[in-house]
Write a protein that holds these residues in place. Structure first.
Motif, PDB file in Angstrom:
ATOM      1  N   MET A  44       0.750  -1.223  -0.024  1.00 27.36           N
ATOM      2  CA  MET A  44      -0.121   0.046   0.033  1.00 27.36           C
ATOM      3  C   MET A  44       0.866   1.321   0.004  1.00 27.36           C
ATOM      4  O   MET A  44       0.469   2.107  -0.689  1.00 27.36           O
ATOM      5  CB  MET A  44      -0.867   0.050   1.299  1.00 27.36           C
ATOM      6  CG  MET A  44      -2.065  -1.221   0.928  1.00 27.36           C
ATOM      7  SD  MET A  44      -2.745  -1.376  -0.362  1.00 27.36           S
ATOM      8  CE  MET A  44      -3.705   0.201  -0.556  1.00 27.36           C
ATOM      9  N   TYR A  51       1.025   6.826  -6.932  1.00 25.73           N
ATOM     10  CA  TYR A  51      -0.101   7.710  -6.889  1.00 25.73           C
ATOM     11  C   TYR A  51       0.486   9.121  -7.050  1.00 25.73           C
ATOM     12  O   TYR A  51       0.093   9.751  -7.763  1.00 25.73           O
ATOM     13  CB  TYR A  51      -1.446   7.570  -5.970  1.00 25.73           C
ATOM     14  CG  TYR A  51      -2.170   8.451  -5.955  1.00 25.73           C
ATOM     15  CD1 TYR A  51      -3.444   8.602  -6.868  1.00 25.73           C
ATOM     16  CD2 TYR A  51      -2.307   9.427  -5.108  1.00 25.73           C
ATOM     17  CE1 TYR A  51      -4.354   9.525  -7.029  1.00 25.73           C
ATOM     18  CE2 TYR A  51      -3.178  10.560  -5.065  1.00 25.73           C
ATOM     19  CZ  TYR A  51      -4.236  10.733  -6.048  1.00 25.73           C
ATOM     20  OH  TYR A  51      -5.177  11.426  -5.836  1.00 25.73           O
ATOM     21  N   MET A  61      -5.866   2.712  -7.289  1.00 26.41           N
ATOM     22  CA  MET A  61      -5.515   2.547  -5.916  1.00 26.41           C
ATOM     23  C   MET A  61      -6.650   1.973  -5.037  1.00 26.41           C
ATOM     24  O   MET A  61      -6.438   1.358  -4.216  1.00 26.41           O
ATOM     25  CB  MET A  61      -5.562   4.101  -5.183  1.00 26.41           C
ATOM     26  CG  MET A  61      -4.738   4.591  -3.911  1.00 26.41           C
ATOM     27  SD  MET A  61      -4.052   6.065  -3.784  1.00 26.41           S
ATOM     28  CE  MET A  61      -5.448   7.228  -4.165  1.00 26.41           C
ATOM     29  N   GLN A  69      -7.542  -5.766   1.279  1.00 26.30           N
ATOM     30  CA  GLN A  69      -8.670  -5.907   2.029  1.00 26.30           C
ATOM     31  C   GLN A  69      -8.802  -7.518   2.106  1.00 26.30           C
ATOM     32  O   GLN A  69      -9.185  -8.224   3.160  1.00 26.30           O
ATOM     33  CB  GLN A  69      -9.978  -5.235   1.914  1.00 26.30           C
ATOM     34  CG  GLN A  69      -9.710  -3.941   1.951  1.00 26.30           C
ATOM     35  CD  GLN A  69     -10.281  -3.158   3.197  1.00 26.30           C
ATOM     36  OE1 GLN A  69      -9.949  -3.690   4.117  1.00 26.30           O
ATOM     37  NE2 GLN A  69     -10.601  -2.055   3.055  1.00 26.30           N
ATOM     38  N   ASP A  98     -13.773  11.379   5.252  1.00 24.70           N
ATOM     39  CA  ASP A  98     -12.263  10.578   4.983  1.00 24.70           C
ATOM     40  C   ASP A  98     -13.089   9.281   4.875  1.00 24.70           C
ATOM     41  O   ASP A  98     -13.764   8.675   5.731  1.00 24.70           O
ATOM     42  CB  ASP A  98     -11.395  10.700   6.106  1.00 24.70           C
ATOM     43  CG  ASP A  98     -10.021  10.278   5.669  1.00 24.70           C
ATOM     44  OD1 ASP A  98      -9.848   9.140   4.968  1.00 24.70           O
ATOM     45  OD2 ASP A  98      -8.908  10.610   6.121  1.00 24.70           O
ATOM     46  N   GLY A 103      -6.290   1.220   7.552  1.00 22.16           N
ATOM     47  CA  GLY A 103      -5.633   1.170   8.743  1.00 22.16           C
ATOM     48  C   GLY A 103      -6.348   1.287  10.026  1.00 22.16           C
ATOM     49  O   GLY A 103      -6.135   0.667  10.889  1.00 22.16           O
ATOM     50  N   LYS A 104      -7.722   1.865   9.867  1.00 15.79           N
ATOM     51  CA  LYS A 104      -8.599   1.800  10.748  1.00 15.79           C
ATOM     52  C   LYS A 104      -9.210   0.406  11.259  1.00 15.79           C
ATOM     53  O   LYS A 104      -9.132  -0.077  12.272  1.00 15.79           O
ATOM     54  CB  LYS A 104      -9.865   2.802  10.538  1.00 15.79           C
ATOM     55  CG  LYS A 104     -10.892   2.943  11.492  1.00 15.79           C
ATOM     56  CD  LYS A 104     -12.263   1.981  11.372  1.00 15.79           C
ATOM     57  CE  LYS A 104     -13.070   1.866   9.999  1.00 15.79           C
ATOM     58  NZ  LYS A 104     -13.948   0.832   9.907  1.00 15.79           N
ATOM     59  N   GLY A 176      -3.193   7.702  12.093  1.00 17.58           N
ATOM     60  CA  GLY A 176      -3.282   7.914  10.543  1.00 17.58           C
ATOM     61  C   GLY A 176      -2.018   8.436  10.041  1.00 17.58           C
ATOM     62  O   GLY A 176      -1.541   9.401  10.905  1.00 17.58           O
ATOM     63  N   ALA A 177      -1.948   8.300   8.756  1.00 15.09           N
ATOM     64  CA  ALA A 177      -0.431   8.766   8.317  1.00 15.09           C
ATOM     65  C   ALA A 177      -0.101  10.249   8.662  1.00 15.09           C
ATOM     66  O   ALA A 177       0.966  10.636   8.902  1.00 15.09           O
ATOM     67  CB  ALA A 177      -0.595   8.223   6.959  1.00 15.09           C
ATOM     68  N   ALA A 194       1.233   5.379  16.268  1.00 14.48           N
ATOM     69  CA  ALA A 194       1.677   5.380  14.828  1.00 14.48           C
ATOM     70  C   ALA A 194       1.393   4.229  14.364  1.00 14.48           C
ATOM     71  O   ALA A 194       1.189   4.571  12.866  1.00 14.48           O
ATOM     72  CB  ALA A 194       3.165   5.626  14.750  1.00 14.48           C
ATOM     73  N   ASP A 195       1.156   3.329  14.725  1.00 12.86           N
ATOM     74  CA  ASP A 195       0.635   2.018  14.051  1.00 12.86           C
ATOM     75  C   ASP A 195      -0.193   1.082  14.940  1.00 12.86           C
ATOM     76  O   ASP A 195      -0.683   1.456  16.013  1.00 12.86           O
ATOM     77  CB  ASP A 195       2.028   1.023  13.658  1.00 12.86           C
ATOM     78  CG  ASP A 195       2.901   0.780  14.788  1.00 12.86           C
ATOM     79  OD1 ASP A 195       2.266   0.522  16.133  1.00 12.86           O
ATOM     80  OD2 ASP A 195       3.954   0.976  14.668  1.00 12.86           O
ATOM     81  N   ALA A 196      -0.743   0.077  14.365  1.00 11.34           N
ATOM     82  CA  ALA A 196      -1.595  -0.801  15.139  1.00 11.34           C
ATOM     83  C   ALA A 196      -1.196  -1.337  16.531  1.00 11.34           C
ATOM     84  O   ALA A 196      -2.065  -1.281  17.344  1.00 11.34           O
ATOM     85  CB  ALA A 196      -2.298  -1.763  13.889  1.00 11.34           C
TER      86      ALA A 196
END
Ligand code: B1M
Length: 208
Positions: A44, A51, A61, A69, A98, A103-104, A176-177, A194-196
Protein backbone atom coordinates in the motif's frame (compact mmCIF):
# COMPACT_ATOMS: atom_id res chain seq x y z
CA UNK A 1 4.20 -18.27 -2.64
CA UNK A 2 6.81 -15.67 -1.90
CA UNK A 3 5.99 -12.50 0.00
CA UNK A 4 7.28 -10.49 -2.97
CA UNK A 5 4.60 -12.13 -5.12
CA UNK A 6 1.88 -11.10 -2.65
CA UNK A 7 3.34 -7.58 -2.60
CA UNK A 8 3.21 -7.41 -6.43
CA UNK A 9 -0.31 -8.85 -6.58
CA UNK A 10 -1.64 -6.25 -4.12
CA UNK A 11 -0.14 -3.46 -6.23
CA UNK A 12 -1.73 -4.97 -9.34
CA UNK A 13 -5.06 -5.29 -7.53
CA UNK A 14 -5.19 -9.03 -8.25
CA UNK A 15 -7.44 -9.98 -5.31
CA UNK A 16 -7.80 -13.72 -6.12
CA UNK A 17 -4.02 -14.04 -6.44
CA UNK A 18 -3.56 -12.18 -3.14
CA UNK A 19 -6.04 -14.54 -1.50
CA UNK A 20 -4.25 -17.59 -2.87
CA UNK A 21 -0.84 -16.20 -1.92
CA UNK A 22 -1.79 -15.34 1.64
CA UNK A 23 -3.38 -18.79 2.13
CA UNK A 24 -0.28 -20.45 0.76
CA UNK A 25 2.05 -18.40 2.96
CA UNK A 26 -0.02 -19.15 6.07
CA UNK A 27 -0.04 -22.85 5.20
CA UNK A 28 3.73 -22.71 4.82
CA UNK A 29 3.97 -21.39 8.38
CA UNK A 30 4.68 -17.72 7.62
CA UNK A 31 3.20 -15.65 10.47
CA UNK A 32 0.27 -13.29 9.87
CA UNK A 33 2.38 -10.48 11.27
CA UNK A 34 5.15 -11.11 8.73
CA UNK A 35 2.70 -11.23 5.82
CA UNK A 36 1.18 -7.97 7.03
CA UNK A 37 4.41 -6.10 7.65
CA UNK A 38 6.50 -7.46 4.79
CA UNK A 39 3.94 -7.71 2.00
CA UNK A 40 0.55 -6.05 2.51
CA UNK A 41 1.49 -2.77 4.23
CA UNK A 42 4.60 -2.11 2.07
CA UNK A 43 2.44 -2.74 -1.02
CA UNK A 44 0.00 0.00 0.00
CA UNK A 45 2.94 2.34 0.66
CA UNK A 46 4.22 1.61 -2.84
CA UNK A 47 0.76 2.28 -4.33
CA UNK A 48 0.73 5.61 -2.46
CA UNK A 49 4.15 6.45 -3.90
CA UNK A 50 3.03 5.55 -7.43
CA UNK A 51 -0.10 7.68 -7.00
CA UNK A 52 1.96 10.62 -5.80
CA UNK A 53 4.29 10.27 -8.80
CA UNK A 54 1.31 10.15 -11.18
CA UNK A 55 2.10 6.56 -12.22
CA UNK A 56 -1.33 5.27 -11.09
CA UNK A 57 -4.68 6.95 -10.45
CA UNK A 58 -7.61 6.56 -8.03
CA UNK A 59 -9.14 3.45 -9.73
CA UNK A 60 -5.83 1.56 -9.44
CA UNK A 61 -5.50 2.70 -5.82
CA UNK A 62 -9.02 1.40 -5.18
CA UNK A 63 -8.46 -2.07 -6.67
CA UNK A 64 -5.18 -2.36 -4.77
CA UNK A 65 -7.05 -1.46 -1.57
CA UNK A 66 -9.64 -4.17 -2.31
CA UNK A 67 -6.88 -6.72 -2.85
CA UNK A 68 -5.30 -5.64 0.43
CA UNK A 69 -8.64 -6.05 2.25
CA UNK A 70 -8.96 -9.58 0.82
CA UNK A 71 -5.59 -10.49 2.31
CA UNK A 72 -6.40 -8.77 5.58
CA UNK A 73 -9.64 -10.75 5.95
CA UNK A 74 -7.64 -13.98 5.80
CA UNK A 75 -5.18 -12.72 8.41
CA UNK A 76 -7.89 -11.58 10.81
CA UNK A 77 -8.45 -14.95 12.58
CA UNK A 78 -4.70 -15.13 13.18
CA UNK A 79 -4.45 -11.61 14.55
CA UNK A 80 -7.59 -11.76 16.68
CA UNK A 81 -7.84 -14.12 19.62
CA UNK A 82 -11.26 -15.27 20.76
CA UNK A 83 -12.98 -15.57 24.07
CA UNK A 84 -10.81 -13.02 25.88
CA UNK A 85 -12.38 -11.04 28.68
CA UNK A 86 -13.16 -7.46 27.58
CA UNK A 87 -10.27 -5.08 28.21
CA UNK A 88 -12.59 -2.13 27.60
CA UNK A 89 -14.91 -0.69 24.97
CA UNK A 90 -13.43 1.26 22.06
CA UNK A 91 -15.50 3.16 19.49
CA UNK A 92 -13.38 3.58 16.38
CA UNK A 93 -14.00 5.34 13.09
CA UNK A 94 -12.50 7.32 10.25
CA UNK A 95 -13.37 11.00 10.61
CA UNK A 96 -15.89 13.00 8.60
CA UNK A 97 -14.94 13.48 4.94
CA UNK A 98 -12.45 10.60 4.94
CA UNK A 99 -13.11 7.21 3.32
CA UNK A 100 -9.80 5.47 4.06
CA UNK A 101 -10.48 2.46 6.27
CA UNK A 102 -7.66 -0.06 5.88
CA UNK A 103 -5.58 1.36 8.74
CA UNK A 104 -8.66 1.86 10.90
CA UNK A 105 -9.73 -1.75 10.28
CA UNK A 106 -6.28 -2.99 11.13
CA UNK A 107 -6.20 -1.03 14.39
CA UNK A 108 -9.69 -2.36 15.24
CA UNK A 109 -8.53 -5.90 14.50
CA UNK A 110 -5.45 -5.61 16.74
CA UNK A 111 -7.48 -4.06 19.55
CA UNK A 112 -9.98 -6.88 19.25
CA UNK A 113 -7.08 -9.31 19.39
CA UNK A 114 -5.94 -7.65 22.61
CA UNK A 115 -9.37 -8.24 24.16
CA UNK A 116 -11.06 -4.88 23.57
CA UNK A 117 -14.70 -4.72 22.60
CA UNK A 118 -14.98 -2.78 19.34
CA UNK A 119 -17.76 -0.49 18.18
CA UNK A 120 -16.81 0.13 14.55
CA UNK A 121 -18.45 3.37 13.44
CA UNK A 122 -17.15 3.02 9.87
CA UNK A 123 -15.87 5.82 7.67
CA UNK A 124 -16.92 9.45 7.13
CA UNK A 125 -18.03 9.55 10.77
CA UNK A 126 -19.51 12.86 11.99
CA UNK A 127 -18.36 14.10 15.40
CA UNK A 128 -21.86 13.58 16.82
CA UNK A 129 -21.62 9.83 16.13
CA UNK A 130 -18.45 9.66 18.28
CA UNK A 131 -20.25 11.63 21.00
CA UNK A 132 -23.24 9.25 20.81
CA UNK A 133 -20.91 6.27 21.18
CA UNK A 134 -19.89 7.51 24.63
CA UNK A 135 -23.57 7.31 25.60
CA UNK A 136 -23.48 3.67 24.43
CA UNK A 137 -20.60 2.84 26.76
CA UNK A 138 -17.43 3.62 24.79
CA UNK A 139 -14.53 4.20 27.18
CA UNK A 140 -12.12 5.11 24.38
CA UNK A 141 -12.82 7.04 21.17
CA UNK A 142 -10.39 6.09 18.40
CA UNK A 143 -10.21 8.36 15.39
CA UNK A 144 -8.34 7.68 12.17
CA UNK A 145 -7.59 10.18 9.37
CA UNK A 146 -5.51 9.75 6.22
CA UNK A 147 -6.02 13.15 4.66
CA UNK A 148 -4.46 16.40 5.79
CA UNK A 149 -7.80 18.00 4.91
CA UNK A 150 -9.80 15.80 7.29
CA UNK A 151 -7.53 15.44 10.32
CA UNK A 152 -8.87 18.73 11.73
CA UNK A 153 -12.19 16.91 12.24
CA UNK A 154 -10.51 15.07 15.11
CA UNK A 155 -10.31 18.41 16.92
CA UNK A 156 -13.95 19.07 16.05
CA UNK A 157 -14.89 15.82 17.81
CA UNK A 158 -12.85 16.72 20.91
CA UNK A 159 -14.70 20.05 21.05
CA UNK A 160 -18.06 18.27 20.56
CA UNK A 161 -17.25 15.95 23.49
CA UNK A 162 -16.49 19.00 25.64
CA UNK A 163 -19.73 20.70 24.55
CA UNK A 164 -21.69 17.57 25.48
CA UNK A 165 -20.03 17.53 28.93
CA UNK A 166 -18.43 14.14 28.19
CA UNK A 167 -14.76 14.97 27.71
CA UNK A 168 -13.70 13.70 31.16
CA UNK A 169 -15.72 10.48 30.75
CA UNK A 170 -13.79 9.13 27.75
CA UNK A 171 -10.23 8.81 26.47
CA UNK A 172 -9.46 10.00 22.96
CA UNK A 173 -6.78 8.37 20.80
CA UNK A 174 -5.86 9.40 17.28
CA UNK A 175 -3.79 8.03 14.42
CA UNK A 176 -3.35 7.87 10.67
CA UNK A 177 -0.52 8.72 8.29
CA UNK A 178 -0.62 12.56 8.58
CA UNK A 179 -1.31 12.58 12.34
CA UNK A 180 1.52 13.29 14.79
CA UNK A 181 2.01 13.46 18.54
CA UNK A 182 2.24 17.27 18.25
CA UNK A 183 -1.09 17.38 16.45
CA UNK A 184 -2.65 15.12 19.09
CA UNK A 185 -1.40 17.48 21.82
CA UNK A 186 -2.65 20.49 19.89
CA UNK A 187 -6.23 19.21 19.68
CA UNK A 188 -6.25 17.89 23.25
CA UNK A 189 -6.36 14.15 22.49
CA UNK A 190 -5.16 11.78 25.21
CA UNK A 191 -2.84 9.86 22.95
CA UNK A 192 -1.42 9.25 19.48
CA UNK A 193 -0.31 5.91 18.02
CA UNK A 194 1.73 5.55 14.85
CA UNK A 195 0.66 1.99 14.07
CA UNK A 196 -1.74 -0.75 15.04
CA UNK A 197 0.45 -2.42 17.66
CA UNK A 198 1.25 0.83 19.44
CA UNK A 199 -2.47 1.66 19.30
CA UNK A 200 -3.12 -1.46 21.37
CA UNK A 201 -0.44 -0.50 23.91
CA UNK A 202 -1.84 3.02 24.07
CA UNK A 203 -5.43 1.86 24.64
CA UNK A 204 -4.21 -0.32 27.53
CA UNK A 205 -2.31 2.61 29.03
CA UNK A 206 -5.24 4.99 28.64
CA UNK A 207 -7.52 2.64 30.55
CA UNK A 208 -4.85 2.06 33.18
CO1 B1M B 1 -6.06 7.80 -0.77
N1 B1M B 1 -4.72 9.13 -0.29
N2 B1M B 1 -7.21 9.20 -1.50
N3 B1M B 1 -7.23 6.36 -1.28
N4 B1M B 1 -4.67 6.64 -0.28
C1 B1M B 1 -3.56 8.68 0.48
C2 B1M B 1 -3.84 8.80 1.97
C3 B1M B 1 -2.42 9.67 -0.02
C4 B1M B 1 -1.29 9.90 1.00
C5 B1M B 1 -1.86 9.16 -1.38
C6 B1M B 1 -0.72 10.01 -1.89
O1 B1M B 1 -0.94 11.08 -2.38
N5 B1M B 1 0.51 9.55 -1.73
C7 B1M B 1 -3.25 10.95 -0.32
C8 B1M B 1 -3.44 11.94 0.85
C9 B1M B 1 -2.62 13.20 0.67
C10 B1M B 1 -2.80 14.12 1.82
O2 B1M B 1 -3.85 14.30 2.37
N6 B1M B 1 -1.71 14.75 2.16
C11 B1M B 1 -4.59 10.35 -0.76
C12 B1M B 1 -5.58 11.04 -1.53
C13 B1M B 1 -5.15 12.41 -2.06
C14 B1M B 1 -6.84 10.50 -1.82
C15 B1M B 1 -7.99 11.15 -2.60
C16 B1M B 1 -8.24 12.64 -2.26
C17 B1M B 1 -7.72 10.94 -4.09
C18 B1M B 1 -8.72 11.60 -5.04
O3 B1M B 1 -9.88 11.27 -5.04
N7 B1M B 1 -8.22 12.53 -5.80
C19 B1M B 1 -9.20 10.27 -2.19
C20 B1M B 1 -9.91 10.78 -0.92
C21 B1M B 1 -11.20 10.04 -0.67
C22 B1M B 1 -11.75 10.40 0.72
O4 B1M B 1 -11.32 9.81 1.70
N8 B1M B 1 -12.65 11.35 0.79
C23 B1M B 1 -8.51 8.98 -1.90
C24 B1M B 1 -9.11 7.73 -2.07
C25 B1M B 1 -8.49 6.53 -1.83
C26 B1M B 1 -9.13 5.17 -2.16
C27 B1M B 1 -10.64 5.11 -1.89
C28 B1M B 1 -8.88 4.90 -3.63
C29 B1M B 1 -8.23 4.19 -1.30
C30 B1M B 1 -8.81 3.88 0.11
C31 B1M B 1 -9.56 2.58 0.16
C32 B1M B 1 -9.89 2.20 1.58
O5 B1M B 1 -9.28 2.62 2.54
N9 B1M B 1 -10.88 1.35 1.66
C33 B1M B 1 -6.97 5.03 -1.09
C34 B1M B 1 -5.72 4.48 -0.66
C35 B1M B 1 -5.63 2.98 -0.63
C36 B1M B 1 -4.61 5.28 -0.28
C37 B1M B 1 -3.17 4.85 0.09
C38 B1M B 1 -2.48 4.41 -1.20
C39 B1M B 1 -3.03 3.72 1.10
C40 B1M B 1 -3.71 3.96 2.45
C41 B1M B 1 -3.63 2.69 3.25
O6 B1M B 1 -4.58 1.94 3.31
N10 B1M B 1 -2.44 2.39 3.83
C42 B1M B 1 -2.59 6.19 0.70
C43 B1M B 1 -1.09 6.33 0.53
C44 B1M B 1 -0.33 5.89 1.78
O7 B1M B 1 -0.82 5.95 2.88
N11 B1M B 1 0.90 5.50 1.59
C45 B1M B 1 -3.53 7.22 0.18
C46 B1M B 1 -2.19 1.14 4.57
C47 B1M B 1 -2.68 1.29 6.03
C48 B1M B 1 -2.40 0.00 6.79
O8 B1M B 1 -1.92 2.35 6.62
O9 B1M B 1 -3.97 3.84 6.86
O10 B1M B 1 -1.63 4.71 7.40
P1 B1M B 1 -2.60 3.59 7.37
O11 B1M B 1 -2.79 3.04 8.86
C49 B1M B 1 -1.70 2.74 9.72
C50 B1M B 1 -1.27 3.93 10.60
O12 B1M B 1 -1.48 5.19 10.01
C51 B1M B 1 -1.99 3.72 11.89
O13 B1M B 1 -2.05 2.31 12.00
C52 B1M B 1 -2.26 1.73 10.72
C53 B1M B 1 -1.58 0.38 10.70
O14 B1M B 1 -0.21 0.45 10.97
N12 B1M B 1 -3.35 4.23 12.08
C54 B1M B 1 -3.82 4.46 13.35
C55 B1M B 1 -4.35 4.49 11.21
N13 B1M B 1 -5.44 4.87 11.87
C56 B1M B 1 -5.15 4.86 13.18
C57 B1M B 1 -5.95 5.13 14.31
C58 B1M B 1 -5.35 5.01 15.57
C59 B1M B 1 -4.01 4.64 15.69
C60 B1M B 1 -3.22 4.34 14.60
O15 B1M B 1 -6.00 5.25 16.71
C61 B1M B 1 -7.40 5.37 16.67
Amino acid sequence: MELKQIFDNVIEGAAPAVEAGVKEALDAGVSADTILKEALIPAMDEVGRQYEEGEVFVPEMLVAARAMQTGLALLKPHLVSSGAESAGKVAIGTVKGDLHDIGKNLVAMMLEGAGFEIMDLGVDVPSQAFVDAVGRGAQVIGMSALLTTTMSNMGVTVEALKAAGLRDKVKVMVGGAPVTQDFANQIGADGFAADASSATRLARELLG
